[in-house]
Motif scaffolding. Structure first.
Motif, PDB file in Angstrom:
ATOM      1  N   SER A  98      -0.305 -53.365 103.936  1.00  0.00           N
ATOM      2  CA  SER A  98       0.214 -52.905 102.644  1.00  0.00           C
ATOM      3  C   SER A  98       0.869 -51.530 102.701  1.00  0.00           C
ATOM      4  O   SER A  98       1.511 -51.104 101.746  1.00  0.00           O
ATOM      5  N   ILE A  99       0.724 -50.826 103.829  1.00  0.00           N
ATOM      6  CA  ILE A  99       1.253 -49.463 103.934  1.00  0.00           C
ATOM      7  C   ILE A  99       2.723 -49.536 104.317  1.00  0.00           C
ATOM      8  O   ILE A  99       3.081 -49.751 105.481  1.00  0.00           O
ATOM      9  N   GLU A 100       3.589 -49.354 103.349  1.00  0.00           N
ATOM     10  CA  GLU A 100       5.031 -49.531 103.566  1.00  0.00           C
ATOM     11  C   GLU A 100       5.601 -48.550 104.584  1.00  0.00           C
ATOM     12  O   GLU A 100       6.578 -48.853 105.272  1.00  0.00           O
ATOM     13  N   GLU A 101       5.016 -47.370 104.677  1.00  0.00           N
ATOM     14  CA  GLU A 101       5.560 -46.336 105.570  1.00  0.00           C
ATOM     15  C   GLU A 101       5.313 -46.649 107.046  1.00  0.00           C
ATOM     16  O   GLU A 101       5.928 -46.030 107.923  1.00  0.00           O
ATOM     17  N   LEU A 102       4.394 -47.569 107.343  1.00  0.00           N
ATOM     18  CA  LEU A 102       4.117 -47.934 108.730  1.00  0.00           C
ATOM     19  C   LEU A 102       5.191 -48.880 109.258  1.00  0.00           C
ATOM     20  O   LEU A 102       5.593 -49.810 108.566  1.00  0.00           O
ATOM     21  N   SER A 103       5.618 -48.663 110.496  1.00  0.00           N
ATOM     22  CA  SER A 103       6.529 -49.606 111.138  1.00  0.00           C
ATOM     23  C   SER A 103       5.774 -50.897 111.427  1.00  0.00           C
ATOM     24  O   SER A 103       4.540 -50.915 111.526  1.00  0.00           O
ATOM     25  N   GLU A 104       6.491 -51.984 111.595  1.00  0.00           N
ATOM     26  CA  GLU A 104       5.854 -53.269 111.885  1.00  0.00           C
ATOM     27  C   GLU A 104       5.115 -53.231 113.219  1.00  0.00           C
ATOM     28  O   GLU A 104       4.040 -53.818 113.353  1.00  0.00           O
ATOM     29  N   ILE A 105       5.679 -52.515 114.197  1.00  0.00           N
ATOM     30  CA  ILE A 105       5.022 -52.443 115.503  1.00  0.00           C
ATOM     31  C   ILE A 105       3.712 -51.663 115.404  1.00  0.00           C
ATOM     32  O   ILE A 105       2.709 -51.994 116.054  1.00  0.00           O
ATOM     33  N   ARG A 106       3.697 -50.629 114.574  1.00  0.00           N
ATOM     34  CA  ARG A 106       2.465 -49.841 114.407  1.00  0.00           C
ATOM     35  C   ARG A 106       1.409 -50.644 113.661  1.00  0.00           C
ATOM     36  O   ARG A 106       0.227 -50.587 113.996  1.00  0.00           O
ATOM     37  N   LYS A 107       1.814 -51.405 112.646  1.00  0.00           N
ATOM     38  CA  LYS A 107       0.866 -52.279 111.955  1.00  0.00           C
ATOM     39  C   LYS A 107       0.241 -53.265 112.938  1.00  0.00           C
ATOM     40  O   LYS A 107      -0.975 -53.479 112.936  1.00  0.00           O
ATOM     41  N   LYS A 108       1.099 -53.875 113.764  1.00  0.00           N
ATOM     42  CA  LYS A 108       0.626 -54.865 114.734  1.00  0.00           C
ATOM     43  C   LYS A 108      -0.348 -54.226 115.720  1.00  0.00           C
ATOM     44  O   LYS A 108      -1.400 -54.816 116.043  1.00  0.00           O
ATOM     45  N   PHE A 109      -0.010 -53.019 116.199  1.00  0.00           N
ATOM     46  CA  PHE A 109      -0.890 -52.344 117.161  1.00  0.00           C
ATOM     47  C   PHE A 109      -2.229 -51.996 116.526  1.00  0.00           C
ATOM     48  O   PHE A 109      -3.283 -52.249 117.128  1.00  0.00           O
ATOM     49  N   ASN A 115       1.900 -39.222 113.177  1.00  0.00           N
ATOM     50  CA  ASN A 115       0.952 -40.324 113.276  1.00  0.00           C
ATOM     51  C   ASN A 115      -0.478 -39.900 112.996  1.00  0.00           C
ATOM     52  O   ASN A 115      -1.309 -40.735 112.631  1.00  0.00           O
ATOM     53  N   SER A 116      -0.803 -38.620 113.160  1.00  0.00           N
ATOM     54  CA  SER A 116      -2.144 -38.156 112.808  1.00  0.00           C
ATOM     55  C   SER A 116      -2.345 -38.190 111.295  1.00  0.00           C
ATOM     56  O   SER A 116      -3.474 -38.308 110.817  1.00  0.00           O
ATOM     57  N   VAL A 117      -1.256 -38.115 110.531  1.00  0.00           N
ATOM     58  CA  VAL A 117      -1.335 -38.296 109.080  1.00  0.00           C
ATOM     59  C   VAL A 117      -1.763 -39.728 108.771  1.00  0.00           C
ATOM     60  O   VAL A 117      -2.649 -39.971 107.947  1.00  0.00           O
TER      61      VAL A 117
END
Length: 316
Positions: A262-273, A49-51
């Motif tokens: 737009s970042i496909e590698e992110l999970s939906e929950i991480r995008k929302k957070f 996640n630091s990436v």
């Protein structure tokens, strides 16, 4: 971008220090980059996640129009495992050296100062005034703009060793380095399961706005709480930067949210957070601080008018 072959075939033979991850030097289209790669530390915590934090934090600085190093999100295969990575462009031009602020501060210490790594705000501002590398007014402006955007991103590790100046020892040219090292933004240690808990609790989310993370910069040996500081400071340069940066953040919020989506590698929950916490930090820290700064400006203007009228009366 897949960096698997690039890391093997195009090393830059440049080495990079600092904590938080494995770092490799590579050449990409003959330009040097530092590749930060996810790994597990001794406690088996994953720095994947630091990436994301490095990539998104840097891109948000760019969206806001603040000079920042270029970043590319990527992956590589190591021991038959896919790993996430981010390529950070080495922004030093030919003949340039990066002088981190820790070294600048260390060079102008007096007997009453802490060492170069000391992050007391008073000492930092004094060192900025005393250094002769770059215009102190411009350096303070960059410092406060960086402080405000870091408060938006929740950066807990902007210390004297990850910002500074670039000096060309051949030409003598000096400039403020672009922003770099954003890997400590956006709660990088929280895994998706934790984010679900946070999002389902107003108290948990507000703790991550009002209580922590704090800045690495200190006042009276205590780390600065972003909310408490920005809602109470009388520092004129900080107030001016608030009036410049916060309207930009408000203007660019939709662009920032679309970028995160737009970042496909992110999970939906991480995008929302990410979108939720950024919006909360904007609305609960930065916007009240901006309104206070505007009100203080109006009060000061009225005081100046009253003072001028009194002076004119005395003259009559």
């Amino acid at each position: 971008m897949d960096f698997t072959n690039i890391i093997k075939e195009n090393p830059s033979y440049r080495a990079y220090g600092g904590a938080n991850g494995i770092k490799k030097g590579i050449l990409l289209e003959n330009e040097p980059y530092m590749l930060k790669i996810e790994h597990r530390d001794k406690k088996n915590n994953r720095y994947k996640n630091s990436v994301f934090s490095e990539y998104i934090g840097s891109k948000i600085y760019s969206i806001l129009g603040i000079p920042v190093q270029e970043v590319i999100l990527g992956k590589l295969y190591d021991n038959e495992k896919e790993k996430l990575c981010v390529a950070c462009k080495d922004f030093k031009e030919k003949g340039e050296y990066l002088y981190e602020f820790i070294n600048i501060k260390n060079s102008i210490l007096n007997e009453n100062s802490s060492n170069g790594s000391g992050t007391e705000l008073k000492e930092i501002l004094e060192a900025i005034d005393e250094q002769n590398f770059c215009n102190p007014i411009e350096v303070k402006q960059r410092f406060w703009e960086m402080f405000i955007v870091d408060s938006y991103l929740g950066n807990f590790d902007r210390h004297n060793g990850n910002w500074g100046f670039l000096v060309n020892e051949i030409t003598g040219n000096k400039r403020i380095a672009p922003i770099y090292d954003c890997g400590s933004c956006l709660f990088p240690m929280a895994e998706d399961e934790k984010l679900k808990i946070f999002l389902n609790s107003k108290e948990e989310m507000e703790m991550r706005v009002f209580k922590f993370p704090n800045s690495a910069i200190k006042e009276n040996e205590k780390k600065i709480n972003y909310f408490e500081f920005l809602i109470s400071t009388t520092n004129e340069e900080c107030l001016n930067s608030l009036k410049k940066i916060v309207p930009k953040i408000k203007e660019k919020t939709e662009i920032i949210e679309n970028f995160i989506d737009s970042i496909e590698e992110l999970s939906e929950i991480r995008k929302k957070f990410y979108k939720k916490i950024l919006n909360m930090r904007k609305e609960l820290i930065l916007e009240p601080a901006l309104e206070r700064a505007k009100n203080m400006e109006k009060i000061n203007q009225k005081r100046k008018i009253v003072k001028k009228l009194k002076e004119e009366e005395l003259e009559l």
